[in-house]
Design a protein around this motif. Sequence first.
Motif, mmCIF file in Angstrom:
data_model
loop_
_atom_site.group_PDB
_atom_site.id
_atom_site.type_symbol
_atom_site.label_atom_id
_atom_site.label_comp_id
_atom_site.label_asym_id
_atom_site.label_seq_id
_atom_site.Cartn_x
_atom_site.Cartn_y
_atom_site.Cartn_z
ATOM 1 N N ILE A 49 0.844 -1.198 0.000
ATOM 2 C CA ILE A 49 0.000 0.000 0.000
ATOM 3 C C ILE A 49 0.881 1.250 0.000
ATOM 4 C CG2 ILE A 49 -1.611 1.369 1.387
ATOM 5 C CD1 ILE A 49 -2.794 -1.352 2.350
ATOM 6 N N CYS A 50 1.871 1.254 0.871
ATOM 7 C CA CYS A 50 2.769 2.408 0.966
ATOM 8 C C CYS A 50 3.584 2.586 -0.310
ATOM 9 C CB CYS A 50 3.695 2.252 2.164
ATOM 10 S SG CYS A 50 2.827 2.280 3.749
ATOM 11 N N CYS A 51 4.052 1.501 -0.890
ATOM 12 C CA CYS A 51 4.849 1.560 -2.109
ATOM 13 C C CYS A 51 4.043 2.142 -3.262
ATOM 14 C CB CYS A 51 5.370 0.178 -2.466
ATOM 15 S SG CYS A 51 6.310 0.111 -4.007
ATOM 16 N N GLU A 52 2.805 1.706 -3.407
ATOM 17 C CA GLU A 52 1.976 2.216 -4.500
ATOM 18 C C GLU A 52 1.707 3.702 -4.348
ATOM 19 O OE1 GLU A 52 -1.540 -0.095 -5.153
ATOM 20 O OE2 GLU A 52 -0.397 -1.961 -5.276
ATOM 21 N N GLU A 53 1.509 4.168 -3.116
ATOM 22 C CA GLU A 53 1.232 5.580 -2.888
ATOM 23 C C GLU A 53 2.499 6.423 -2.978
ATOM 24 O OE1 GLU A 53 -0.981 6.179 0.739
ATOM 25 O OE2 GLU A 53 -2.460 4.677 0.171
ATOM 26 N N CYS A 54 3.605 5.915 -2.446
ATOM 27 C CA CYS A 54 4.842 6.700 -2.363
ATOM 28 C C CYS A 54 5.801 6.472 -3.527
ATOM 29 C CB CYS A 54 5.568 6.364 -1.063
ATOM 30 S SG CYS A 54 4.631 6.820 0.410
ATOM 31 N N LYS A 55 5.614 5.373 -4.265
ATOM 32 C CA LYS A 55 6.482 5.024 -5.396
ATOM 33 C C LYS A 55 7.918 4.704 -4.962
ATOM 34 C CE LYS A 55 3.188 6.136 -8.344
ATOM 35 N NZ LYS A 55 1.966 5.683 -7.729
ATOM 36 N N CYS A 56 8.091 4.288 -3.708
ATOM 37 C CA CYS A 56 9.415 3.874 -3.252
ATOM 38 C C CYS A 56 9.289 3.014 -1.999
ATOM 39 C CB CYS A 56 10.302 5.085 -2.972
ATOM 40 S SG CYS A 56 9.702 6.155 -1.662
ATOM 41 N N PRO A 69 10.889 9.701 2.262
ATOM 42 C CA PRO A 69 10.134 10.483 3.247
ATOM 43 C C PRO A 69 8.630 10.211 3.250
ATOM 44 C CG PRO A 69 11.708 11.877 2.105
ATOM 45 C CD PRO A 69 11.712 10.544 1.415
ATOM 46 N N CYS A 70 8.026 10.002 2.101
ATOM 47 C CA CYS A 70 6.589 9.708 2.043
ATOM 48 C C CYS A 70 6.298 8.421 2.812
ATOM 49 C CB CYS A 70 6.144 9.585 0.581
ATOM 50 S SG CYS A 70 4.468 8.967 0.353
ATOM 51 N N TYR A 71 7.092 7.402 2.581
ATOM 52 C CA TYR A 71 6.960 6.100 3.252
ATOM 53 C C TYR A 71 7.125 6.282 4.765
ATOM 54 C CZ TYR A 71 7.750 0.984 3.640
ATOM 55 O OH TYR A 71 7.658 -0.353 3.927
ATOM 56 N N ARG A 72 8.107 7.084 5.143
ATOM 57 C CA ARG A 72 8.404 7.334 6.560
ATOM 58 C C ARG A 72 7.267 8.083 7.261
ATOM 59 N NH1 ARG A 72 12.644 11.513 6.632
ATOM 60 N NH2 ARG A 72 10.818 12.792 6.237
ATOM 61 N N ASP A 73 6.641 9.044 6.582
ATOM 62 C CA ASP A 73 5.691 9.937 7.229
ATOM 63 C C ASP A 73 4.246 9.444 7.245
ATOM 64 O OD1 ASP A 73 7.850 11.588 7.674
ATOM 65 O OD2 ASP A 73 7.458 12.851 5.926
ATOM 66 N N LYS A 74 3.943 8.323 6.600
ATOM 67 C CA LYS A 74 2.571 7.789 6.608
ATOM 68 C C LYS A 74 2.263 7.242 8.003
ATOM 69 C CE LYS A 74 1.088 6.935 2.098
ATOM 70 N NZ LYS A 74 0.263 8.086 2.301
ATOM 71 N N LYS A 78 -3.732 5.547 14.863
ATOM 72 C CA LYS A 78 -3.200 5.599 16.230
ATOM 73 C C LYS A 78 -1.915 6.420 16.318
ATOM 74 C CE LYS A 78 -5.210 1.146 17.351
ATOM 75 N NZ LYS A 78 -4.981 -0.251 17.693
ATOM 76 N N GLY A 79 -1.495 6.998 15.202
ATOM 77 C CA GLY A 79 -0.303 7.843 15.201
ATOM 78 C C GLY A 79 1.001 7.070 15.059
ATOM 79 N N LYS A 80 0.913 5.801 14.747
ATOM 80 C CA LYS A 80 2.127 5.008 14.541
ATOM 81 C C LYS A 80 2.393 4.868 13.051
ATOM 82 C CE LYS A 80 1.801 2.413 18.805
ATOM 83 N NZ LYS A 80 1.928 1.127 19.442
ATOM 84 N N SER A 81 3.611 4.513 12.717
ATOM 85 C CA SER A 81 3.982 4.368 11.314
ATOM 86 C C SER A 81 3.135 3.309 10.623
ATOM 87 C CB SER A 81 5.462 4.007 11.196
ATOM 88 O OG SER A 81 5.834 3.901 9.848
#
Length: 84
Positions: A49-56, A69-74, A78-81
């Motif tokens: 899911i993160c890869c498709e949205e962030c492209k990395c 950074p996109c992957y890191r900041d999602k 509950k406020g967790k990664s």
Amino acid sequence: MKLVFATFLLVSLVLSSYTMADPSNCHDKCGERCAKAGVMDRCVKYCGICCEECKCVPSGTYGNKHECPCYRDKMNSKGKSKCP
């Protein structure tokens, strides 16, 4: 000469964006990222899911989130990664 260089640069950027968005590329990278995960199915799901949205996807099996950074900041609700 400048026109040829600009055209080459534009074509390179377009082609690289197509390869980055390739779903099989996300699957392969997430397989590497989640290789040591305790619950591999869940790890691969959220990584995908993160890869498709962030492209990395960050390199390695843990950490290195500064590479994407996109992957890191999602974050989840509950406020967790969100991304493994």
